[in-house]
Design a protein around this motif. Structure first.
Motif, PDB file in Angstrom:
ATOM      1  N   ASN A  56     136.333 -12.504 -36.341  1.00  0.00           N
ATOM      2  CA  ASN A  56     136.399 -11.050 -36.277  1.00  0.00           C
ATOM      3  C   ASN A  56     136.768 -10.602 -34.870  1.00  0.00           C
ATOM      4  OD1 ASN A  56     135.628 -10.720 -38.980  1.00  0.00           O
ATOM      5  ND2 ASN A  56     133.463 -10.776 -38.467  1.00  0.00           N
ATOM      6  N   ALA A  57     137.651  -9.614 -34.780  1.00  0.00           N
ATOM      7  CA  ALA A  57     138.013  -9.062 -33.478  1.00  0.00           C
ATOM      8  C   ALA A  57     136.830  -8.296 -32.905  1.00  0.00           C
ATOM      9  CB  ALA A  57     139.228  -8.156 -33.618  1.00  0.00           C
ATOM     10  N   GLY A  58     136.830  -8.122 -31.583  1.00  0.00           N
ATOM     11  CA  GLY A  58     135.734  -7.428 -30.919  1.00  0.00           C
ATOM     12  C   GLY A  58     135.182  -8.258 -29.783  1.00  0.00           C
ATOM     13  N   THR A  59     134.001  -7.894 -29.293  1.00  0.00           N
ATOM     14  CA  THR A  59     133.382  -8.593 -28.175  1.00  0.00           C
ATOM     15  C   THR A  59     132.539  -9.756 -28.685  1.00  0.00           C
ATOM     16  OG1 THR A  59     133.297  -6.559 -26.871  1.00  0.00           O
ATOM     17  CG2 THR A  59     131.883  -8.368 -26.166  1.00  0.00           C
ATOM     18  N   GLU A 100     141.321  -9.210 -29.355  1.00  0.00           N
ATOM     19  CA  GLU A 100     142.090  -8.146 -29.998  1.00  0.00           C
ATOM     20  C   GLU A 100     142.548  -8.590 -31.383  1.00  0.00           C
ATOM     21  OE1 GLU A 100     145.198  -6.242 -27.768  1.00  0.00           O
ATOM     22  OE2 GLU A 100     144.322  -6.916 -25.866  1.00  0.00           O
ATOM     23  N   ALA A 101     142.508  -7.666 -32.312  1.00  0.00           N
ATOM     24  CA  ALA A 101     142.983  -7.955 -33.664  1.00  0.00           C
ATOM     25  C   ALA A 101     144.462  -8.324 -33.628  1.00  0.00           C
ATOM     26  CB  ALA A 101     142.768  -6.748 -34.570  1.00  0.00           C
ATOM     27  N   GLY A 102     144.816  -9.364 -34.363  1.00  0.00           N
ATOM     28  CA  GLY A 102     146.201  -9.804 -34.422  1.00  0.00           C
ATOM     29  C   GLY A 102     146.603 -10.775 -33.334  1.00  0.00           C
ATOM     30  N   LYS A 103     145.726 -11.012 -32.333  1.00  0.00           N
ATOM     31  CA  LYS A 103     146.039 -11.921 -31.237  1.00  0.00           C
ATOM     32  C   LYS A 103     145.574 -13.341 -31.560  1.00  0.00           C
ATOM     33  CE  LYS A 103     147.722  -9.023 -28.086  1.00  0.00           C
ATOM     34  NZ  LYS A 103     149.069  -9.167 -27.467  1.00  0.00           N
ATOM     35  N   ILE A 104     146.165 -14.316 -30.848  1.00  0.00           N
ATOM     36  CA  ILE A 104     145.831 -15.733 -31.033  1.00  0.00           C
ATOM     37  C   ILE A 104     145.461 -16.318 -29.667  1.00  0.00           C
ATOM     38  CG2 ILE A 104     146.684 -17.970 -31.829  1.00  0.00           C
ATOM     39  CD1 ILE A 104     148.666 -16.467 -33.596  1.00  0.00           C
ATOM     40  N   TYR A 105     144.301 -16.972 -29.609  1.00  0.00           N
ATOM     41  CA  TYR A 105     143.762 -17.456 -28.335  1.00  0.00           C
ATOM     42  C   TYR A 105     143.419 -18.941 -28.407  1.00  0.00           C
ATOM     43  CZ  TYR A 105     142.764 -12.408 -27.822  1.00  0.00           C
ATOM     44  OH  TYR A 105     142.850 -11.036 -27.779  1.00  0.00           O
ATOM     45  N   THR A 106     143.556 -19.602 -27.241  1.00  0.00           N
ATOM     46  CA  THR A 106     143.024 -20.947 -27.048  1.00  0.00           C
ATOM     47  C   THR A 106     142.117 -20.920 -25.826  1.00  0.00           C
ATOM     48  OG1 THR A 106     144.886 -22.147 -28.027  1.00  0.00           O
ATOM     49  CG2 THR A 106     143.562 -23.335 -26.419  1.00  0.00           C
ATOM     50  N   VAL A 107     140.908 -21.436 -25.957  1.00  0.00           N
ATOM     51  CA  VAL A 107     140.017 -21.621 -24.812  1.00  0.00           C
ATOM     52  C   VAL A 107     139.835 -23.117 -24.622  1.00  0.00           C
ATOM     53  CG1 VAL A 107     137.939 -21.417 -26.255  1.00  0.00           C
ATOM     54  CG2 VAL A 107     137.774 -21.117 -23.785  1.00  0.00           C
ATOM     55  N   VAL A 113     129.894 -26.151 -30.585  1.00  0.00           N
ATOM     56  CA  VAL A 113     130.405 -24.849 -30.170  1.00  0.00           C
ATOM     57  C   VAL A 113     130.009 -23.799 -31.192  1.00  0.00           C
ATOM     58  CG1 VAL A 113     132.455 -23.581 -29.419  1.00  0.00           C
ATOM     59  CG2 VAL A 113     132.390 -26.064 -29.192  1.00  0.00           C
ATOM     60  N   SER A 114     129.414 -22.706 -30.704  1.00  0.00           N
ATOM     61  CA  SER A 114     129.025 -21.593 -31.568  1.00  0.00           C
ATOM     62  C   SER A 114     129.571 -20.291 -31.019  1.00  0.00           C
ATOM     63  CB  SER A 114     127.493 -21.491 -31.690  1.00  0.00           C
ATOM     64  OG  SER A 114     126.963 -22.657 -32.282  1.00  0.00           O
ATOM     65  N   LEU A 115     129.815 -19.346 -31.902  1.00  0.00           N
ATOM     66  CA  LEU A 115     130.353 -18.042 -31.529  1.00  0.00           C
ATOM     67  C   LEU A 115     129.338 -16.965 -31.905  1.00  0.00           C
ATOM     68  CD1 LEU A 115     133.944 -16.756 -32.113  1.00  0.00           C
ATOM     69  CD2 LEU A 115     132.040 -15.440 -33.015  1.00  0.00           C
ATOM     70  N   TYR A 116     129.096 -16.031 -30.981  1.00  0.00           N
ATOM     71  CA  TYR A 116     128.180 -14.910 -31.224  1.00  0.00           C
ATOM     72  C   TYR A 116     128.971 -13.604 -31.131  1.00  0.00           C
ATOM     73  CZ  TYR A 116     124.231 -18.107 -30.625  1.00  0.00           C
ATOM     74  OH  TYR A 116     123.331 -19.139 -30.774  1.00  0.00           O
ATOM     75  N   ASP A 117     128.828 -12.767 -32.141  1.00  0.00           N
ATOM     76  CA  ASP A 117     129.497 -11.468 -32.118  1.00  0.00           C
ATOM     77  C   ASP A 117     128.491 -10.320 -32.221  1.00  0.00           C
ATOM     78  OD1 ASP A 117     128.666 -11.652 -34.711  1.00  0.00           O
ATOM     79  OD2 ASP A 117     130.656 -11.542 -35.620  1.00  0.00           O
ATOM     80  N   GLY A 118     127.258 -10.568 -31.809  1.00  0.00           N
ATOM     81  CA  GLY A 118     126.229  -9.540 -31.837  1.00  0.00           C
ATOM     82  C   GLY A 118     125.370  -9.571 -33.081  1.00  0.00           C
ATOM     83  N   THR A 119     125.730 -10.416 -34.018  1.00  0.00           N
ATOM     84  CA  THR A 119     124.948 -10.517 -35.249  1.00  0.00           C
ATOM     85  C   THR A 119     124.506 -11.959 -35.449  1.00  0.00           C
ATOM     86  OG1 THR A 119     127.010 -10.775 -36.511  1.00  0.00           O
ATOM     87  CG2 THR A 119     126.114  -8.539 -36.317  1.00  0.00           C
ATOM     88  N   GLN A 137     141.238  -9.278 -37.631  1.00  0.00           N
ATOM     89  CA  GLN A 137     140.754 -10.547 -37.109  1.00  0.00           C
ATOM     90  C   GLN A 137     141.695 -11.094 -36.034  1.00  0.00           C
ATOM     91  OE1 GLN A 137     140.005 -13.122 -40.595  1.00  0.00           O
ATOM     92  NE2 GLN A 137     137.831 -12.681 -40.301  1.00  0.00           N
ATOM     93  N   ALA A 138     141.171 -12.059 -35.268  1.00  0.00           N
ATOM     94  CA  ALA A 138     141.960 -12.813 -34.294  1.00  0.00           C
ATOM     95  C   ALA A 138     141.870 -14.291 -34.668  1.00  0.00           C
ATOM     96  CB  ALA A 138     141.434 -12.578 -32.884  1.00  0.00           C
ATOM     97  N   LYS A 139     142.694 -15.114 -34.029  1.00  0.00           N
ATOM     98  CA  LYS A 139     142.619 -16.559 -34.237  1.00  0.00           C
ATOM     99  C   LYS A 139     142.198 -17.205 -32.930  1.00  0.00           C
ATOM    100  CE  LYS A 139     145.996 -18.462 -36.662  1.00  0.00           C
ATOM    101  NZ  LYS A 139     147.346 -18.726 -37.227  1.00  0.00           N
ATOM    102  N   LEU A 140     141.303 -18.208 -33.037  1.00  0.00           N
ATOM    103  CA  LEU A 140     140.715 -18.818 -31.858  1.00  0.00           C
ATOM    104  C   LEU A 140     140.705 -20.338 -31.997  1.00  0.00           C
ATOM    105  CD1 LEU A 140     139.067 -18.519 -29.176  1.00  0.00           C
ATOM    106  CD2 LEU A 140     137.011 -18.389 -30.611  1.00  0.00           C
ATOM    107  N   ARG A 141     141.012 -21.020 -30.909  1.00  0.00           N
ATOM    108  CA  ARG A 141     140.977 -22.487 -30.882  1.00  0.00           C
ATOM    109  C   ARG A 141     140.202 -22.932 -29.644  1.00  0.00           C
ATOM    110  NH1 ARG A 141     146.631 -25.577 -30.883  1.00  0.00           N
ATOM    111  NH2 ARG A 141     146.906 -24.355 -28.976  1.00  0.00           N
TER     112      ARG A 141
END
Length: 261
Positions: free
Chosen positions: A205-208, A235-242, A166-172, A149-153
């Protein structure tokens, strides 16, 4: 007994003198200095680059333009005044004292930066007057996300857009990150709570992935100028802020990313 007692006292005096001498032999330079780690971000509407200061000490080493962030920099902790200057100027466009309040308030702000901890400070338009700047401090939890997994803010700094969902789509199945994010806030952040609940990260979850942002009242779609919210590779293990911010002189908003770790 009197002589034994005198000998014991003398021994204690000698022992204490030795311990005191050992302590004084420790040099101040042997102790690592404590500091807070702060990443500074420009989310203003002006195209002019800015520098960040604590009190009269410049912390950033190069101009930050809209959408840009500095790396984490060693910064004064505790009760700290953070200032912003434009270009090569020396006048402060905004100045705010952090650390002069035990709880969050519109005037006092949250507690200041904490020694050895990580933080993000945004320069952004004021909520009530977009012609003026404000400073917002978030506390960053950079602990590793779970495996795979990744972390997202998500941070809402786009003026004149109202509350956002705000919604997140990972293909499912789409996953809601937040049903309501107010201006100047992070998704799922509680500005009236403890310092550590400010600006939280969400495990994803990591991925696109793609992120869809729309006004909370669903009256219109939100136009993202640089299309930076689709087909994102986490990327798995990464932490992001948008974070969203208003583009100078335009009706659209921009989305920019920070890789925290």
């Amino acid at each position: 007994m009197k002589y034994v007692y005198l000998f014991t006292v003398a021994s204690l005096i000698i022992f204490s003198a030795c311990k005191k001498s050992d302590y004084l032999d420790i040099k101040a330079t042997d102790r690592p200095p404590l500091s807070a780690q702060v990443s500074f971000v420009n989310a203003r509407t002006s195209n002019t680059g800015i520098q960040f200061w604590t009190f009269t000490q410049q912390i950033t080493t190069s101009l930050l333009y809209p959408g840009q962030a500095s790396p984490y920099l060693a910064t004064t902790y505790g009760n700290v005044q953070i200032n912003v200057t434009e270009g090569t100027g020396s006048s402060y466009t905004v100045s705010r004292q952090f650390g002069n309040s035990a709880t969050y308030s519109a005037s006092g702000g949250p507690n200041g930066p904490i020694a050895t901890y990580y933080h993000t400070v945004f320069a952004a338009p004021s909520t009530n007057d977009i012609t003026k700047d404000s400073l917002i401090l978030f506390y960053d939890d950079l602990s590793d996300p779970p495996a795979s997994q990744a972390k997202l803010r998500f941070v809402h700094l786009a003026t004149q857009t109202g509350d956002l969902q705000v919604s997140l789509y990972d293909g499912t199945t789409p996953k809601s990150l937040s049903a309501k994010v107010s201006y100047g806030s992070a998704a799922n952040g509680d500005i009236n709570g403890s310092a550590y609940s400010l600006g939280p990260f969400t495990n994803v979850n990591a991925g696109t992935i793609s992120i869809v942002v729309s006004p909370a009242n669903n009256l219109k779609s939100l136009v993202i100028k640089n299309n930076n919210l689709t087909n994102i590779k986490l990327e798995a293990g990464k932490i992001y802020t948008v974070f969203l911010h208003r583009v100078a002189g335009e009706e659209t908003v921009a989305a920019d990313w920070i890789v925290e770790k």
